[in-house]
Structures are given as structure tokens and as C-alpha cells.
Design an enzyme around this catalytic site. Sequence first.
Site, PDB file in Angstrom:
ATOM      1  N   ASP A 130      22.450 -75.356   3.920  1.00  0.00           N
ATOM      2  CA  ASP A 130      21.951 -74.056   3.451  1.00  0.00           C
ATOM      3  C   ASP A 130      22.898 -72.920   3.786  1.00  0.00           C
ATOM      4  O   ASP A 130      22.669 -71.789   3.357  1.00  0.00           O
ATOM      5  CB  ASP A 130      20.580 -73.756   4.069  1.00  0.00           C
ATOM      6  CG  ASP A 130      19.518 -74.699   3.538  1.00  0.00           C
ATOM      7  OD1 ASP A 130      18.414 -74.729   4.104  1.00  0.00           O
ATOM      8  OD2 ASP A 130      19.807 -75.430   2.582  1.00  0.00           O
ATOM      9  N   CYS A 167      15.445 -80.056  -8.853  1.00  0.00           N
ATOM     10  CA  CYS A 167      15.659 -78.603  -8.880  1.00  0.00           C
ATOM     11  C   CYS A 167      17.152 -78.396  -9.117  1.00  0.00           C
ATOM     12  O   CYS A 167      17.912 -79.345  -9.255  1.00  0.00           O
ATOM     13  CB  CYS A 167      15.187 -77.954  -7.578  1.00  0.00           C
ATOM     14  SG  CYS A 167      16.376 -78.051  -6.259  1.00  0.00           S
ATOM     15  N   LYS A 187      11.706 -69.151   6.797  1.00  0.00           N
ATOM     16  CA  LYS A 187      11.009 -69.698   5.611  1.00  0.00           C
ATOM     17  C   LYS A 187      10.773 -71.190   5.785  1.00  0.00           C
ATOM     18  O   LYS A 187       9.657 -71.685   5.579  1.00  0.00           O
ATOM     19  CB  LYS A 187      11.854 -69.465   4.366  1.00  0.00           C
ATOM     20  CG  LYS A 187      11.423 -70.309   3.162  1.00  0.00           C
ATOM     21  CD  LYS A 187      12.276 -70.096   1.932  1.00  0.00           C
ATOM     22  CE  LYS A 187      13.516 -70.910   1.913  1.00  0.00           C
ATOM     23  NZ  LYS A 187      13.390 -72.275   1.373  1.00  0.00           N
ATOM     24  N   ASN A 188      11.806 -71.928   6.187  1.00  0.00           N
ATOM     25  CA  ASN A 188      11.694 -73.384   6.214  1.00  0.00           C
ATOM     26  C   ASN A 188      10.894 -73.913   7.398  1.00  0.00           C
ATOM     27  O   ASN A 188      10.601 -75.101   7.457  1.00  0.00           O
ATOM     28  CB  ASN A 188      13.084 -74.032   6.150  1.00  0.00           C
ATOM     29  CG  ASN A 188      13.705 -73.843   4.780  1.00  0.00           C
ATOM     30  OD1 ASN A 188      13.024 -73.404   3.843  1.00  0.00           O
ATOM     31  ND2 ASN A 188      14.978 -74.123   4.652  1.00  0.00           N
ATOM     32  N   ARG A 245      12.917 -65.772  -2.908  1.00  0.00           N
ATOM     33  CA  ARG A 245      12.261 -66.943  -2.308  1.00  0.00           C
ATOM     34  C   ARG A 245      12.615 -67.078  -0.827  1.00  0.00           C
ATOM     35  O   ARG A 245      11.887 -67.703  -0.073  1.00  0.00           O
ATOM     36  CB  ARG A 245      12.685 -68.211  -3.039  1.00  0.00           C
ATOM     37  CG  ARG A 245      12.390 -68.180  -4.513  1.00  0.00           C
ATOM     38  CD  ARG A 245      12.603 -69.506  -5.123  1.00  0.00           C
ATOM     39  NE  ARG A 245      11.786 -70.512  -4.445  1.00  0.00           N
ATOM     40  CZ  ARG A 245      11.660 -71.763  -4.869  1.00  0.00           C
ATOM     41  NH1 ARG A 245      12.309 -72.156  -5.931  1.00  0.00           N
ATOM     42  NH2 ARG A 245      10.899 -72.609  -4.228  1.00  0.00           N
ATOM     43  N   ARG A 267      16.578 -84.502  -5.828  1.00  0.00           N
ATOM     44  CA  ARG A 267      15.694 -84.391  -4.663  1.00  0.00           C
ATOM     45  C   ARG A 267      14.477 -85.314  -4.727  1.00  0.00           C
ATOM     46  O   ARG A 267      13.340 -84.888  -4.852  1.00  0.00           O
ATOM     47  CB  ARG A 267      15.279 -82.936  -4.457  1.00  0.00           C
ATOM     48  CG  ARG A 267      16.510 -82.059  -4.238  1.00  0.00           C
ATOM     49  CD  ARG A 267      16.204 -80.624  -4.024  1.00  0.00           C
ATOM     50  NE  ARG A 267      15.669 -80.394  -2.680  1.00  0.00           N
ATOM     51  CZ  ARG A 267      15.316 -79.169  -2.262  1.00  0.00           C
ATOM     52  NH1 ARG A 267      15.420 -78.144  -3.076  1.00  0.00           N
ATOM     53  NH2 ARG A 267      14.823 -79.002  -1.041  1.00  0.00           N
TER      54      ARG A 267
HETATM   55  C1  EPZ Z   1      14.780 -78.997   3.399  1.00  0.00           C
HETATM   56  O1  EPZ Z   1      14.681 -79.569   2.106  1.00  0.00           O
HETATM   57  C2  EPZ Z   1      14.948 -77.503   3.186  1.00  0.00           C
HETATM   58  N1  EPZ Z   1      13.778 -76.967   2.500  1.00  0.00           N
HETATM   59  C3  EPZ Z   1      16.198 -77.235   2.352  1.00  0.00           C
HETATM   60  O2  EPZ Z   1      16.360 -75.818   2.271  1.00  0.00           O
HETATM   61  C4  EPZ Z   1      17.401 -77.814   3.096  1.00  0.00           C
HETATM   62  O3  EPZ Z   1      18.549 -77.641   2.293  1.00  0.00           O
HETATM   63  C5  EPZ Z   1      17.174 -79.307   3.361  1.00  0.00           C
HETATM   64  O4  EPZ Z   1      15.935 -79.491   4.096  1.00  0.00           O
HETATM   65  C6  EPZ Z   1      18.301 -79.929   4.188  1.00  0.00           C
HETATM   66  O5  EPZ Z   1      18.428 -79.256   5.399  1.00  0.00           O
HETATM   67  C7  EPZ Z   1      12.651 -76.726   3.227  1.00  0.00           C
HETATM   68  O6  EPZ Z   1      12.610 -76.942   4.420  1.00  0.00           O
HETATM   69  C8  EPZ Z   1      11.498 -76.155   2.474  1.00  0.00           C
HETATM   70  P1  EPZ Z   1      15.832 -83.312   2.856  1.00  0.00           P
HETATM   71  P2  EPZ Z   1      14.239 -81.126   1.962  1.00  0.00           P
HETATM   72  O7  EPZ Z   1      14.638 -84.137   2.616  1.00  0.00           O
HETATM   73  O8  EPZ Z   1      13.274 -81.481   3.013  1.00  0.00           O
HETATM   74  C9  EPZ Z   1      17.581 -86.789   0.158  1.00  0.00           C
HETATM   75  C10 EPZ Z   1      16.796 -73.773   1.233  1.00  0.00           C
HETATM   76  O9  EPZ Z   1      17.810 -73.334   0.674  1.00  0.00           O
HETATM   77  N2  EPZ Z   1      16.196 -87.280   0.134  1.00  0.00           N
HETATM   78  O10 EPZ Z   1      16.346 -83.158   4.260  1.00  0.00           O
HETATM   79  O11 EPZ Z   1      13.876 -81.365   0.544  1.00  0.00           O
HETATM   80  C11 EPZ Z   1      17.733 -85.485  -0.604  1.00  0.00           C
HETATM   81  O12 EPZ Z   1      17.948 -85.733  -1.976  1.00  0.00           O
HETATM   82  C12 EPZ Z   1      16.329 -75.188   0.973  1.00  0.00           C
HETATM   83  O13 EPZ Z   1      16.095 -73.124   2.068  1.00  0.00           O
HETATM   84  C13 EPZ Z   1      15.935 -88.519  -0.434  1.00  0.00           C
HETATM   85  O14 EPZ Z   1      16.830 -89.203  -0.923  1.00  0.00           O
HETATM   86  O15 EPZ Z   1      15.633 -81.851   2.267  1.00  0.00           O
HETATM   87  C14 EPZ Z   1      18.928 -84.865   0.054  1.00  0.00           C
HETATM   88  O16 EPZ Z   1      20.100 -85.422  -0.506  1.00  0.00           O
HETATM   89  C15 EPZ Z   1      17.190 -75.884  -0.069  1.00  0.00           C
HETATM   90  N3  EPZ Z   1      14.657 -88.974  -0.463  1.00  0.00           N
HETATM   91  C16 EPZ Z   1      18.818 -85.325   1.511  1.00  0.00           C
HETATM   92  O17 EPZ Z   1      17.928 -86.450   1.503  1.00  0.00           O
HETATM   93  C17 EPZ Z   1      13.620 -88.255   0.074  1.00  0.00           C
HETATM   94  O18 EPZ Z   1      12.473 -88.730   0.042  1.00  0.00           O
HETATM   95  C18 EPZ Z   1      18.239 -84.293   2.453  1.00  0.00           C
HETATM   96  O19 EPZ Z   1      17.010 -83.851   1.906  1.00  0.00           O
HETATM   97  C19 EPZ Z   1      13.906 -86.989   0.649  1.00  0.00           C
HETATM   98  C20 EPZ Z   1      15.204 -86.534   0.675  1.00  0.00           C
END
Ligand code: EPZ
Length: 427
Positions: A313, A123, A22-23, A405, A128
Site C-alpha cells: 500500500d 478490483c 482504515k484497514n 475511500r 483478488r
Molecule cells: C488487505 O487486502 C488490505 N485491505 C489491502 O489494502 C492491502 O493491500 C492488502 O491487505 C495487503 O497488505 C484491507 O485491509 C481492507 P491479502 P486483502 O488477502 O486482505 C492473494 C488499501 O489500499 N490472496 O493480504 O484483500 C491476493 O490476491 C488496500 O488499503 C489469494 O490468493 O489482501 C494478494 O495477491 C488495497 N487468496 C495476496 O494474497 C485469498 O483468499 C495478498 O492479499 C486472499 C488473498
Amino acid sequence: MDKIIVEGGKRLSGTIPISGAKNAALTLIPCALLTEEPLTLRNLPRLADIDGFQHLMNQFGVTTAIQGNRPEDFGRVMTLETPRVTNTVAPYELVRKMRASILVLGPMLARMGEATVSLPGGCAIGNRPIDLHLKVLEALGADIELAQGYVKAVAPDGGLPGGDYDFPVVSVGATENALMAAVLCTGTSRLGNAAREPEIVDLCNLLVAMGAEIEGIGTSDLTIHGVRRLHGATYRVMADRIEAGSYACAAAITGGEVLLEGAKAEEMAATLHALRNIGVSCEAEKGGVRVAADGKLKAVNLSTAPYPALATDMQAQLMALLTVAEGTSVLTETIFENRYMHVPELARMGAHIETSGRTAIVHGVSGLTGAEVMATDLRASMSLVIAGLRAEGRTEVRRLYHLDRGYERLEEKLALVGAAVERVGDE
Ligand code: EPZ
């Protein structure tokens, strides 16, 4: 709303086909915006989020055709074509339902010189923010403004020049947006402390197949030499390492043995390392990863972190497994601030877990009992199914839209290996 009914106590045994990731799919699909030529993606999982993204792409004038694959097959083939982009706005009513929609920002900006995307909002697992997405696109030369709940990105005349950016925090999504924008910049871009998840590698491999020039693939230092245009490609989405890890936990909690067909051990090394420490045997073999347990599980301490460390995850699913391990486990969730919503639901099944901030202390119990429980987010809902497979009696997991999802035809896959699991319409 559907619910899943699980009769616990069945030992899982057999082969589970692992679907496309998915990701990875959610960042490969928007790459169709980067070329007028057809982009064909194979092994796409049949998931609500993929359908949602297809619908979003159609709003921009992207045609999408699903072909091949009989209904009984897992996965499908989608061909996307964008000869012309007719709309550069991703509206609130679509983005609020699927936060991954933010991944159209980079490619739309690169293709059209502008993009307007509703802010995704928070969410269940955390607020996020997308500040890093915006900062890296500014570093590439975009002008960013926020107004009325939308972010509008505009490239200078002549297109994005490109630039350098060192991420203060590893962000999968922001790295993906940056890559999809940088490939069409007029100059060279360098990304420091970039995410290294296998899904990022899959994205880089697709972009290179489309004609992009990227160095450092698989490392946290990426250099992208912008090119004038990209061409179409046919590409097979990688296997879903989180789905595979989830079914590994399901097999382990039942003392079963399952072949995770299509899974790649090297992409889930941290999960397999954790499982081995818990007492589960995990062996890479031709065609997948074989997982076997004998029912005795040992408590371990786990901490999530960016790849190649243990995936956030996988936290909820491993916690479900540890609720019946011998001893006390300490889990630390370092990525998201609110990713323990499965805890009260697991407690209703007899688990003994204390949480404080980002730490969860899991005191192993001898057994769980079935209960009616509520899914709250994607991975939490899977942890409840995993607990239900072990629990005595019947577990009902409600609000399955969370599960749909990220897990393609979950009840069919579990039934393939002997689980007593049924999906019924909710009253
Ligand atoms: C991706 O989300 C995945 N989703 C998530 O999977 C996964 O948990 C996450 O990466 C971490 O591996 C998809 O790929 C669609 P991040 P993403 O940006 O990109 C902070 C699932 O269950 N952050 O790596 O949103 C954020 O708050 C889902 O399949 C900022 O502060 O994750 C978090 O604490 C859930 N500012 C950390 O970084 C930003 O602009 C990591 O988030 C972006 C992120």
C-alpha cells in the site's frame, strides 16, 4: 464527481494529525457481530468505506450510533449493538462496492452458524480471489458452497469445532476472517503463516478485550482457544500507518518538514527505512514521527512484501517520490498483479517510468509539470497528489471517490501544512 486542484511548489511544514487506520477499522467493525453487548470503537476515520461498512452492518440488524467528536475533529466514535441478528446475507449490491465486506463471513458464521456473502469480484489492482478465506473456514469445520455468485458457509450443529490451517500465501483478510471465526469455536485453532500486519494485532487486541483467548499475537503463528461467548468492549483504533507514510512522501517530495501526529514509527519501520535510504530524515518523537527532507533525493530499489517488509500500500506513493530522485530506482510489486496504474498518469506529468510485469524502473527526472490526471485506485490517486505537490503549475486529480475511500479530509490536512490544494465539484 469532485476533483482536487494542486498548485505545486509549496514546501510542506507543520503538523498533520493522522487518523484511525482504515484497514484496522474495517476488521474491527464486524467484530460487533460476535457479541450481543455494545462495542464502542473510538478514533474511527471519517471515510467512505467506513460509512459503507456501517450501512452493511445495519442490514444485519446491527444498530450503530455515532457520538462525540465535533465536526471539526478528525475521527469519530461509533457504538455498535447486535442483540439479535435479523439477516445473515451480505448482498451483491453492497459487497460489489466494498470488497472488505467479505470480512463479515467469519464473524457471522461464528455468531449464527451460517453466513451468505456475495463473492466480491476483482478490483482495479488484481483479481483478488478469496480462496484462502474459504479454505481456512473449512479447516475450522465450516461447510462451504458456492452458488449464483454467493458463498454460503454453514457450521455443524453445535457450532464450529475449530482446527489447524497453514496459509500457503500470507493473506491479511483471510487471517482476519479466520480469527473472527475461531474465537467462538468449541475447540482450539492454530493458524500457521498468518498475516502479522499491525492491523491484525489491533484485531487480536480488540478480540482479547472482548474476552477471546489468543496466543502468539504479532507473530505468524496464532493459537486461538475458543470461548463460549464474548462481551462488549470500548477500543481505540490504531493510527493509520499507510496514511502516515503517504504524508511522509508528500513532505519529502516538497523538501519540507512535517510531524505526523499520532503515527507510530515501529508500525511503519520498513517505510521509514526506505525513506532514510532515499535521503529523508525520519525521527520518532513524543506524539508522532517527524519527517524532513532538503530536496535532494536518491534513487533506491524497493520490493513490497508482507509485514514487516515494505507494504504494497506504500508502493505508489514511494514511486511518486522516486520520479524526481537522482538516479534510477527499481521497484518490485510482489503482492498484487496490477498495481502500476498510476504509472501512465505520472508519465503525463513528465515522469520517466518503464514497467514490465511486476517490475517498474523509475528514471529520476529533474522536475514534473502539472497536468489533468485520473485516479484509478486508492493508493494510485494519492501518488498523483504527491506528484502534484512537486510539479510545476497546476495538477487536477479527477475521480476523487477513490481517494475518499482511504484519506480522511485530505485537502484540509494538506492545507494545514501549507499546500495550495483545493477540492472542487467536477463539471
Ligand atoms: C488487505 O487486502 C488490505 N485491505 C489491502 O489494502 C492491502 O493491500 C492488502 O491487505 C495487503 O497488505 C484491507 O485491509 C481492507 P491479502 P486483502 O488477502 O486482505 C492473494 C488499501 O489500499 N490472496 O493480504 O484483500 C491476493 O490476491 C488496500 O488499503 C489469494 O490468493 O489482501 C494478494 O495477491 C488495497 N487468496 C495476496 O494474497 C485469498 O483468499 C495478498 O492479499 C486472499 C488473498
